[in-house]
Write a protein that holds these residues in place. Structure first.
Motif, PDB file in Angstrom:
ATOM      1  N   PRO A  54       0.822  -1.213   0.000  1.00  0.00           N
ATOM      2  CA  PRO A  54       0.000   0.000   0.000  1.00  0.00           C
ATOM      3  C   PRO A  54       0.857   1.265   0.000  1.00  0.00           C
ATOM      4  CG  PRO A  54      -0.609  -1.458   1.824  1.00  0.00           C
ATOM      5  CD  PRO A  54       0.619  -2.017   1.193  1.00  0.00           C
ATOM      6  N   TYR A  56      -0.956   4.655  -0.552  1.00  0.00           N
ATOM      7  CA  TYR A  56      -1.864   5.669  -0.007  1.00  0.00           C
ATOM      8  C   TYR A  56      -3.278   5.115  -0.077  1.00  0.00           C
ATOM      9  CZ  TYR A  56      -4.318  10.111   0.540  1.00  0.00           C
ATOM     10  OH  TYR A  56      -5.142  11.114   1.000  1.00  0.00           O
ATOM     11  N   GLY A  57      -3.854   4.859   1.063  1.00  0.00           N
ATOM     12  CA  GLY A  57      -5.206   4.293   1.090  1.00  0.00           C
ATOM     13  C   GLY A  57      -5.238   2.945   0.403  1.00  0.00           C
ATOM     14  N   VAL A  58      -6.085   2.830  -0.620  1.00  0.00           N
ATOM     15  CA  VAL A  58      -6.198   1.564  -1.347  1.00  0.00           C
ATOM     16  C   VAL A  58      -5.256   1.495  -2.547  1.00  0.00           C
ATOM     17  CG1 VAL A  58      -8.574   1.146  -0.635  1.00  0.00           C
ATOM     18  CG2 VAL A  58      -8.116   2.441  -2.719  1.00  0.00           C
ATOM     19  N   ILE A  59      -4.489   2.527  -2.763  1.00  0.00           N
ATOM     20  CA  ILE A  59      -3.539   2.548  -3.893  1.00  0.00           C
ATOM     21  C   ILE A  59      -2.283   1.783  -3.499  1.00  0.00           C
ATOM     22  CG2 ILE A  59      -2.136   4.004  -5.393  1.00  0.00           C
ATOM     23  CD1 ILE A  59      -4.254   6.169  -5.079  1.00  0.00           C
ATOM     24  N   THR A  60      -1.916   0.826  -4.352  1.00  0.00           N
ATOM     25  CA  THR A  60      -0.711   0.028  -4.108  1.00  0.00           C
ATOM     26  C   THR A  60       0.389   0.440  -5.089  1.00  0.00           C
ATOM     27  OG1 THR A  60      -1.416  -1.699  -5.630  1.00  0.00           O
ATOM     28  CG2 THR A  60      -2.122  -1.930  -3.338  1.00  0.00           C
TER      29      THR A  60
END
Length: 101
Positions: A54, A56-60
């Protein structure tokens, strides 16, 4: 007449320079793009967990890596077009001008 012009162009040292520069530059950009692309594929194949980290948040990490590959394809195309429109076109113009003499 046509064969004479073709002969002049092929024997012009600037034609050899143009073909050499254009070919070399094309290969350099191709190798760079293929390295980026196949590097990404190798990461997917052998270290897929890296792309799942990960950011940022759900961004991988996979999303920015993929975007970099897509953007680099456009950027490398732009770099080639810029050089073709300046250096390569100028050499081409000179070759055509010299072949008309």
């Amino acid at each position: 007449m046509r064969q004479e012009v073709t002969h002049k162009i092929r024997n012009n040292p600037k034609f050899a320079e143009l073909t050499q520069k254009r070919t070399k530059f094309g290969w350099q950009l191709s190798i760079l793009m293929l390295t980026l692309y196949y590097g990404f594929i190798l990461i997917v194949a052998f270290v897929p967990s890296l792309l799942g980290v990960p950011v940022y948040g759900v961004i991988t990490l996979g999303i920015p890596f993929g975007l970099v590959i897509i953007i680099s394809a456009f950027a490398l195309t732009g770099i080639y077009v810029r050089r073709a429109n300046s250096e390569f076109d100028e050499l081409n113009r000179q070759i055509i001008e010299e072949s008309r003499r």
